[in-house]
Design a protein around this motif. Structure first.
Motif, PDB file in Angstrom:
ATOM      1  N   LEU A 362      -9.907  23.717  24.883  1.00 35.23           N
ATOM      2  CA  LEU A 362     -10.236  23.116  26.176  1.00 35.23           C
ATOM      3  C   LEU A 362      -9.072  23.294  27.149  1.00 35.23           C
ATOM      4  N   PRO A 363      -9.248  22.953  28.418  1.00 36.54           N
ATOM      5  CA  PRO A 363      -8.179  23.185  29.396  1.00 36.54           C
ATOM      6  C   PRO A 363      -6.833  22.569  29.054  1.00 36.54           C
ATOM      7  N   TYR A 364      -6.838  21.403  28.399  1.00 33.02           N
ATOM      8  CA  TYR A 364      -5.562  20.733  28.135  1.00 33.02           C
ATOM      9  C   TYR A 364      -5.275  20.527  26.654  1.00 33.02           C
ATOM     10  N   CYS A 365      -6.153  21.022  25.782  1.00 30.59           N
ATOM     11  CA  CYS A 365      -5.923  20.738  24.357  1.00 30.59           C
ATOM     12  C   CYS A 365      -6.688  21.684  23.442  1.00 30.59           C
ATOM     13  N   VAL A 366      -6.261  21.664  22.182  1.00 30.88           N
ATOM     14  CA  VAL A 366      -7.073  22.168  21.082  1.00 30.88           C
ATOM     15  C   VAL A 366      -7.650  20.931  20.411  1.00 30.88           C
ATOM     16  N   SER A 367      -8.978  20.886  20.283  1.00 27.07           N
ATOM     17  CA  SER A 367      -9.648  19.727  19.710  1.00 27.07           C
ATOM     18  C   SER A 367     -10.187  20.087  18.335  1.00 27.07           C
ATOM     19  N   SER A 368      -9.715  19.401  17.304  1.00 27.61           N
ATOM     20  CA  SER A 368     -10.170  19.663  15.941  1.00 27.61           C
ATOM     21  C   SER A 368     -11.522  18.997  15.719  1.00 27.61           C
ATOM     22  N   VAL A 369     -12.488  19.765  15.267  1.00 35.70           N
ATOM     23  CA  VAL A 369     -13.834  19.249  15.050  1.00 35.70           C
ATOM     24  C   VAL A 369     -14.076  18.955  13.573  1.00 35.70           C
ATOM     25  N   SER A 386      -4.018  23.066   7.309  1.00 38.21           N
ATOM     26  CA  SER A 386      -4.769  23.522   8.489  1.00 38.21           C
ATOM     27  C   SER A 386      -4.399  22.719   9.733  1.00 38.21           C
ATOM     28  N   ALA A 387      -4.142  21.420   9.560  1.00 40.25           N
ATOM     29  CA  ALA A 387      -3.736  20.606  10.713  1.00 40.25           C
ATOM     30  C   ALA A 387      -2.411  21.106  11.278  1.00 40.25           C
ATOM     31  N   LEU A 388      -1.478  21.448  10.396  1.00 42.08           N
ATOM     32  CA  LEU A 388      -0.183  21.958  10.843  1.00 42.08           C
ATOM     33  C   LEU A 388      -0.338  23.328  11.505  1.00 42.08           C
ATOM     34  N   ARG A 389      -1.240  24.147  10.974  1.00 42.78           N
ATOM     35  CA  ARG A 389      -1.482  25.444  11.598  1.00 42.78           C
ATOM     36  C   ARG A 389      -2.115  25.277  12.982  1.00 42.78           C
ATOM     37  N   GLU A 390      -2.990  24.292  13.118  1.00 42.03           N
ATOM     38  CA  GLU A 390      -3.626  24.058  14.417  1.00 42.03           C
ATOM     39  C   GLU A 390      -2.634  23.509  15.435  1.00 42.03           C
ATOM     40  N   ILE A 391      -1.680  22.721  14.979  1.00 40.47           N
ATOM     41  CA  ILE A 391      -0.610  22.252  15.865  1.00 40.47           C
ATOM     42  C   ILE A 391       0.227  23.442  16.333  1.00 40.47           C
ATOM     43  N   ALA A 392       0.563  24.327  15.386  1.00 39.92           N
ATOM     44  CA  ALA A 392       1.339  25.527  15.739  1.00 39.92           C
ATOM     45  C   ALA A 392       0.533  26.429  16.670  1.00 39.92           C
ATOM     46  N   PHE A 393      -0.774  26.509  16.452  1.00 38.78           N
ATOM     47  CA  PHE A 393      -1.649  27.325  17.299  1.00 38.78           C
ATOM     48  C   PHE A 393      -1.669  26.769  18.722  1.00 38.78           C
ATOM     49  N   THR A 394      -1.701  25.445  18.847  1.00 41.08           N
ATOM     50  CA  THR A 394      -1.656  24.818  20.169  1.00 41.08           C
ATOM     51  C   THR A 394      -0.365  25.184  20.891  1.00 41.08           C
ATOM     52  N   ARG A 395       0.741  25.150  20.165  1.00 47.58           N
ATOM     53  CA  ARG A 395       2.032  25.513  20.753  1.00 47.58           C
ATOM     54  C   ARG A 395       2.032  26.979  21.205  1.00 47.58           C
ATOM     55  N   GLN A 396       1.373  27.823  20.429  1.00 44.38           N
ATOM     56  CA  GLN A 396       1.299  29.238  20.789  1.00 44.38           C
ATOM     57  C   GLN A 396       0.475  29.422  22.062  1.00 44.38           C
ATOM     58  N   GLN A 403      -0.529  24.110  30.723  1.00 43.54           N
ATOM     59  CA  GLN A 403      -1.171  22.802  30.728  1.00 43.54           C
ATOM     60  C   GLN A 403      -1.879  22.488  29.407  1.00 43.54           C
ATOM     61  N   LEU A 404      -2.086  23.514  28.579  1.00 39.66           N
ATOM     62  CA  LEU A 404      -2.707  23.297  27.275  1.00 39.66           C
ATOM     63  C   LEU A 404      -1.600  22.859  26.316  1.00 39.66           C
ATOM     64  N   SER A 405      -1.444  21.562  26.173  1.00 39.12           N
ATOM     65  CA  SER A 405      -0.268  21.072  25.464  1.00 39.12           C
ATOM     66  C   SER A 405      -0.537  19.909  24.513  1.00 39.12           C
ATOM     67  N   TYR A 406      -1.820  19.661  24.174  1.00 41.66           N
ATOM     68  CA  TYR A 406      -2.134  18.556  23.265  1.00 41.66           C
ATOM     69  C   TYR A 406      -3.048  19.020  22.142  1.00 41.66           C
ATOM     70  N   TYR A 407      -3.000  18.284  21.059  1.00 38.90           N
ATOM     71  CA  TYR A 407      -3.844  18.546  19.891  1.00 38.90           C
ATOM     72  C   TYR A 407      -4.622  17.275  19.587  1.00 38.90           C
ATOM     73  N   TYR A 408      -5.936  17.327  19.827  1.00 36.08           N
ATOM     74  CA  TYR A 408      -6.790  16.161  19.613  1.00 36.08           C
ATOM     75  C   TYR A 408      -7.317  16.183  18.181  1.00 36.08           C
ATOM     76  N   MET A 409      -7.157  15.076  17.490  1.00 36.94           N
ATOM     77  CA  MET A 409      -7.531  14.995  16.074  1.00 36.94           C
ATOM     78  C   MET A 409      -8.803  14.188  15.841  1.00 36.94           C
ATOM     79  N   GLY A 410      -9.580  13.964  16.884  1.00 33.14           N
ATOM     80  CA  GLY A 410     -10.807  13.197  16.708  1.00 33.14           C
ATOM     81  C   GLY A 410     -10.552  11.718  16.886  1.00 33.14           C
ATOM     82  N   PHE A 411     -11.056  10.935  15.935  1.00 34.41           N
ATOM     83  CA  PHE A 411     -10.930   9.485  16.013  1.00 34.41           C
ATOM     84  C   PHE A 411      -9.949   8.941  14.975  1.00 34.41           C
TER      85      PHE A 411
END
Length: 521
Positions: A362-369, A386-396, A403-411
């Motif tokens: 998304l515009p400001y984040c990678v959202s884990s589904v 996988s969570a750590l890889r997704e955090i690293a992917f967000t940084r990349q 502006q894409l600088s957050y990682y949403y983990m759901g609830f």
């Protein structure tokens, strides 16, 4: 004339009232309560704004827990990857993976902090019956055809009556194009967000950085452009770190997340791991080519981990739940290389898929589904990995799209021990369920120990700045025409219709209610 896809706004069908269903967390048969709507299509900016108001999607069904009534309040949680440092337990998981890849070492010890596990499916299991019913009820082709016809009709009216005074009753082509973004495309990532209350810094913006860090980032970006490390479609991430990642840490400094993930492997390594990001909606050629293999991993995961009978995890269920998405694919020049939308992040070990992370970019984040994996590789703690890889992917992704600088983990569900693991990825914030501002999780945990439902914003005077203030401006799509609610309500005799539209507007907020199309039959 621009293509239909380029003009397509978000189209949602809201269902009045609240849904009551079995809670996947505490197992209360009717304790879970939420509001929901079926998204026929949705722009990534609209979905970004919705999840920043506590919404979440399951396939094309978008729902929002009734926080002060549901048995297990679900707080939206986001991690701040730019400041993230892996914990001791995170490092153990990464080292375990490296040892397995390098030497084939297998550790059979079970890890309790397995994140991104499928407890989410238990939570939305009650939605499946509704989703199946709505899937038949909602005809996307009919809606798309009707809306396209409406837009084309308005265009013809404009050409025919260009010299006449425009009618105030229905929204005309010029206004439609303005709303849908003829000058400011709905696909653009530069849509202004709703201002947040509070005197402090805006937590929705990336934190201020030192000039030295900015210079270092520019240097890395230049290196990346000179020697790009792989494609996103089929993106390879093996033992060697791409040039776009931070340089290896000095011996007197702690290793970065990228240092730990991309540590060099020996030439005679026992295994080879690749991570590929493939677009799932609309399905790319890579996604189609690997669909059956990916589905078989999901089916086995459900049968072994969740004890599902063989006939339950069907192709249809898999498609509706993890492949279908209302998000439109968007590829603006200022966005990430892979674009925005819904993707599957596939983990390939020695040429076969062993895990798949379902994500939205998304515009400001990678959202884990969601995450599913081959149970034979449970010993690798693939949830944590996988969570750590997704955090690293967000940084990349942040390196090109700042502006894409957050990682949403759901609830985050404090009352459910299985779901508290998400709080271990620091720094992170929880969304206040009343004012929709982000609050550091450290400030949220003490009050949550005393009450399942909490207002995190400590300012008693603060209100929801993005609340619906002008419901008459809600955009309605009715009988092949787009109109403001002020016009639509003049032709309605059902007294419950007003309550439904007002409830919808209050939940999605003023900005989304004016931008999205509310479909009414």
């Amino acid at each position: 004339m621009a293509s239909w896809n380029a003009l397509s706004p978000s189209i949602v069908e809201y269902f009045e009232g609240e849904d009551f269903y079995r809670c996947g967390y505490c197992k209360n048969e009717s304790g879970s309560r939420s509001n929901g709507m079926w998204a026929h299509s949705m722009t990534v900016q609209d979905y970004q704004d919705l999840i920043d108001r506590g919404w979440r999607r399951s396939g094309k069904y978008v729902y929002k827990p009734v926080m002060n009534q549901t048995c297990c309040p679900q707080y939206t949680i986001r991690c701040r990857p730019l400041q993230f440092q892996p914990s001791k337990s995170h490092k153990k998981v990464l080292k375990k993976m490296l040892k397995f890849l390098a030497k084939g070492e297998i550790f059979r010890r079970n890890y309790e902090d397995e994140p991104m596990d499928s407890t989410m499916e238990d939570a939305v299991a009650g939605d499946f019956a509704l989703i199946n019913k709505l899937d038949i009820k909602c005809d996307l082709k009919r809606l798309s055809s009707d809306l396209k016809e409406s837009l084309e009709s308005e265009e013809k009216k404009k050409e025919k009556h260009s010299k006449k005074e425009p009618c105030n009753e229905l929204t005309h082509s010029q206004a439609i194009e303005e709303k849908l973004g003829s000058g400011e495309p709905s696909h653009s990532i530069k849509v202004h967000t709703v201002p947040k209350p509070g005197k402090g810094a805006d937590l929705n913006k990336p934190p201020c950085r030192k000039a030295k860090e900015i210079r270092k980032e520019r240097k890395m970006l230049k290196l990346m452009q000179q020697n790009p490390a792989g494609e996103f479609e089929g993106f390879h991430a093996q033992g060697q770190a791409p040039s776009s990642f931070p340089p290896k840490a000095k011996s007197n400094q702690p290793k970065s997340l990228e240092d730990l993930i991309f540590e060099s492997l020996p030439e005679n390594a026992s295994h080879k791991l690749e991570v590929r990001v493939v677009r799932s909606s609309p399905p790319s050629s890579q996604f189609k080519a690997t669909f059956q293999e990916s589905y078989q991993v999901y089916k086995r995961y459900q049968m072994v981990i969740h004890k599902d009978p063989p006939d339950k995890p069907t192709v249809s269920q898999f498609t509706r739940f993890l492949c279908s998405s209302p998000l439109e694919a968007e590829n603006p020049p200022t966005g990430p290389e892979c674009g925005y939308g819904s993707f599957h992040q596939q983990y390939w070990l020695d040429g076969k898929i062993i895990a798949v992370g379902v994500i939205d970019i998304l515009p400001y984040c990678v959202s884990s589904v969601y995450l599913y994996y081959d149970p034979d590789y449970s010993f690798l703690s693939l949830g944590v990995y996988s969570a750590l890889r997704e955090i690293a992917f967000t940084r990349q992704l942040h390196e090109k799209t700042s502006q894409l600088s957050y990682y949403y983990m759901g609830f985050y569900i404090h009352s459910c021990p299985k779901m508290k693991y998400k709080g271990q990825y620091r720094p992170s914030d929880l969304l206040c369920p009343e004012t929709y501002v982000w609050v550091p999780i450290e400030q949220c945990l003490p009050p949550l120990e005393n009450s399942k439902y909490c207002r995190f914003n400590q300012d008693p005077e603060a209100v929801d700045q993005g609340r619906s203030k002008e419901p008459d401006r809600v955009r309605v799509f009715h009988k092949k025409a787009i109109m403001p609610y002020s016009v639509y309500k003049k032709h309605q005799k059902d007294p419950s219709e007003e309550a439904t539209v007002l409830q919808y507007a209050s939940l999605v907020g003023q900005v989304c209610s004016e931008r999205m199309l509310l479909f009414r039959t």
